[in-house]
Design a protein around this motif. Sequence first.
Motif, mmCIF file in Angstrom:
data_model
loop_
_atom_site.group_PDB
_atom_site.id
_atom_site.type_symbol
_atom_site.label_atom_id
_atom_site.label_comp_id
_atom_site.label_asym_id
_atom_site.label_seq_id
_atom_site.Cartn_x
_atom_site.Cartn_y
_atom_site.Cartn_z
ATOM 1 N N VAL A 52 35.709 63.596 83.390
ATOM 2 C CA VAL A 52 36.498 64.401 82.455
ATOM 3 C C VAL A 52 35.901 65.797 82.400
ATOM 4 O O VAL A 52 34.704 65.957 82.149
ATOM 5 N N VAL A 54 35.775 69.513 80.613
ATOM 6 C CA VAL A 54 36.072 70.152 79.333
ATOM 7 C C VAL A 54 35.661 71.624 79.406
ATOM 8 O O VAL A 54 34.906 72.043 80.289
ATOM 9 N N LEU A 63 32.361 66.378 80.891
ATOM 10 C CA LEU A 63 32.154 65.941 79.510
ATOM 11 C C LEU A 63 30.786 65.304 79.334
ATOM 12 O O LEU A 63 30.093 65.549 78.339
ATOM 13 N N THR A 71 35.450 65.461 71.883
ATOM 14 C CA THR A 71 36.370 64.416 72.321
ATOM 15 C C THR A 71 37.445 65.063 73.174
ATOM 16 O O THR A 71 38.072 66.039 72.745
ATOM 17 N N ALA A 72 37.644 64.562 74.376
ATOM 18 C CA ALA A 72 38.651 65.087 75.291
ATOM 19 C C ALA A 72 39.732 64.030 75.480
ATOM 20 O O ALA A 72 39.445 62.893 75.862
ATOM 21 N N ASN A 74 43.135 63.406 77.580
ATOM 22 C CA ASN A 74 43.904 63.961 78.682
ATOM 23 C C ASN A 74 45.401 63.691 78.509
ATOM 24 O O ASN A 74 45.833 63.021 77.568
ATOM 25 N N GLY A 152 45.876 68.534 77.988
ATOM 26 C CA GLY A 152 44.905 67.784 77.207
ATOM 27 C C GLY A 152 44.574 68.460 75.904
ATOM 28 O O GLY A 152 45.045 69.562 75.599
ATOM 29 N N GLU A 154 41.080 69.084 73.332
ATOM 30 C CA GLU A 154 39.638 68.985 73.133
ATOM 31 C C GLU A 154 39.320 69.226 71.668
ATOM 32 O O GLU A 154 39.785 70.210 71.079
ATOM 33 N N LYS A 176 45.418 72.483 75.340
ATOM 34 C CA LYS A 176 45.547 73.087 76.665
ATOM 35 C C LYS A 176 46.921 72.750 77.238
ATOM 36 O O LYS A 176 47.195 71.595 77.566
#
Length: 804
Positions: A52, A54, A63, A71-72, A74, A152, A154, A176
């Motif tokens: 992942v 970021v 990440l 916290t990401a 997607n 995604g 973040e 994003k």
Amino acid sequence: MSSHASGFRKFLGSPVQLAVVTLLAGASSVYAQSQAPEAAAKAADSKELPTVIVTATKSATSLQRTPVAVTAINATSLEDNRVNSLLDVFNLVPSLQGTGQGDHGIVSVTLRGIGNDSAKTEYADPEVSLFVDGVFSPRPEGASTLMFDLDGVEVMRGPQGTLWGRNSTVGTINLKTAKPKLNDQSGYVEAGIGTYSRMGMRGALNMPVSDTLAFRVAFVHEQHDGYVDFQKGPNLSVASQQAAYIANGGTLATFKPMNTNLFVQDGPKYNAQDQSAVRVSMLWKPTAAFSWDLSVEQFRDRGTPSMNLMQTPRAGESQWSALIEVAPTLVRDSTNVRSHMEYDLGDMILAYTAGMGRFKGSSTFDAQGGMVVPTYFDDPNARYQNNNTVWSKYNSQSHEVTLASSGRKTLDWILGAYYAAEDNGIRFDIPIMNGTQEGSVAWQGSFIQPKETVETKAVFGQATFNVSDALHLTGGVRFTTDRRENVGGGSWTWQYDATVPQTPLNANFDPKTQPGYAQGDHNSAVYTNDKTTYLARVGYDLSKDAMVYGSVSTGYKSGGTGDGGHPYGPETLTNYEAGLKTKLMGGRMTFNTSVYYMDFKDFQFSSAITNPDGTRGFAYDNAEGAKVSGAEVEVATLVGNNGRLQLAASFTKTKLGHLVGKTNDYILPVCFSDKTTNCMDVTGHELPHAPKFALQLQYEHNFDLESGATLTPRASAHYQTDTWLSVFNLGDGDKQKAYATLDLGLRYAAKKNWYVDGFVRNVTDQLIKTSAGSGGQNRTVDTAIWTAQYQAPRTVQVNAGYSF
């Protein structure tokens, strides 16, 4: 014909129609799965979790190698969890909570126990900053309200002011959006239906023009009927009305029967959705070194506000119903332009990020909701109250220039300068009548702030010294100056002049020139301040799959002036944090955890109040401080060859410093220091929207069918302990008890690019409070009528989509 059938016709005639037509025109193009990153497919083959990436540190990093609690989520996870708005994100992130604000149709955010329920107008700023493509969003509109076509999300926890700037006191959310791709003609379209007459449609089309230029058009429309039914108006005999009126000092000469037609029985219901948006994006990359991302987004909202419902309904009435005398309306239109230019200088990257936003809106909201049924037209124990945003507007702009090192070096660094400005205005009316609209005036006033400006300037820098392959030292600093000015604002309130007709204040006249009103507060004032914030962090790689980090950082939120020009001070905090990130089981599991302690100074508390002289206004106070500590855990693991389990948990402890709080949202005891008003000493109370423990579990499993299709069931469970809904901690009415919810989904993906999925949210139909109040005049603490706003009841939806 239903109101939403008409709404759907409006949708087809809106700017979204252009996006739909453009999208379908390109449907013959070659297939590309825009919502499934290549990394996910590679991970499926290698039986490892995907890497992942970021941008929490303003550069693209893994990440698992980023020393920040982030916290990401997607694009695939957003789709799997049917994330349609910011409210749908909250259960996916540790320590993140959200509330709907009824009278403005706005979502406010709380992170690690800190938030601001009043951050819904020009009066108040949030503690959790919201960015879209790196552009600060002063108010939660557009893509942040109706999330669509995203790469995604973040969520960075802890102060992020060094790099992210304004109002990143306790965290930052960065959305994003999906970007155009060169030499790739692709897209998708989806449509769905559901309970409460839900209809939805979304899609996107990527259109390459040349080897250096591409466009992307994305659209969304979501609508459903309101959840709140209309209760029938009071059915009382004229004789009983006369008797009650005369018993309370009235005469037959001035008596009139109640007009039951004043109680709303049809039309749009409260808690309805009717939102559309379209975004056109461009990518221009004339050389290998230079790129320009540009997007224009239009958002339209014609839904309705969320209703305050009685926590204990009257006998014979549904929980999801109210006695309504103000028909709900909500009009919000916003346009946002976002731009990002980047030039690779070799060893350095020069970037310029800019944004511009324009918003206008209005709304009407029944603030009483028939808590007390009137016994006659002028019953002082029952009230008509219309919280009417006659107009609201803001214009905003922001500019950020950064120069950063590229690649991994002994010293990685970034320098930047930032400028942002806002020009806000609002007229907000509150007519309160005894009994019904035809009763006498209980109180009414208009708050008019024609111009409130905000100007922020900052310079910042951050550097990481890679002492060795394992040891990394980071330091950052930001210097910010703020200037806020209110120009020509004030309140105009009713003077109880018996010679003036007692009619509800409305948008058709100007109280500044209308007989019966006089100016109360004068809001013209200027506030300036500056602050330096910093970050110090150490990171150490225990192995190629594990790292630990520790940091000390400070956060800052500007002060300002409230109604009457009364100043309030800035809010600051120091955050101490340590964390561990590791991969286990050969990359099949990730385990990330962090612990933190936040020490606030001059914590800002804001609320609408009644002053000792009977005037009303919006006031700020600075609490002595607040202490917040906690821990967070995030785990993701593959189960067998086709299963995936995710866990997110948070532990939070909060304690408010010295504060004597006032508010009109609750009936409070008489102040010990001022017998003419009401207040409460809330020193040592717990902060709202901060459960001591919260847990989120998600599991999905892919079943490969002989036809080449896949069938994927999903389950998502959330549990949290009880939580207060205000700083007043006033007992069960002011608390959401511990609860658990379950969401279920099932997706069938055919071999040839189309799919069908079903989703059930809140399967057990839990009644979950997000805010509360004990409103109503002429009542006491012991006889308070408790109301609340709630999360949505159980909803079901079915969607079908096609990718090309």
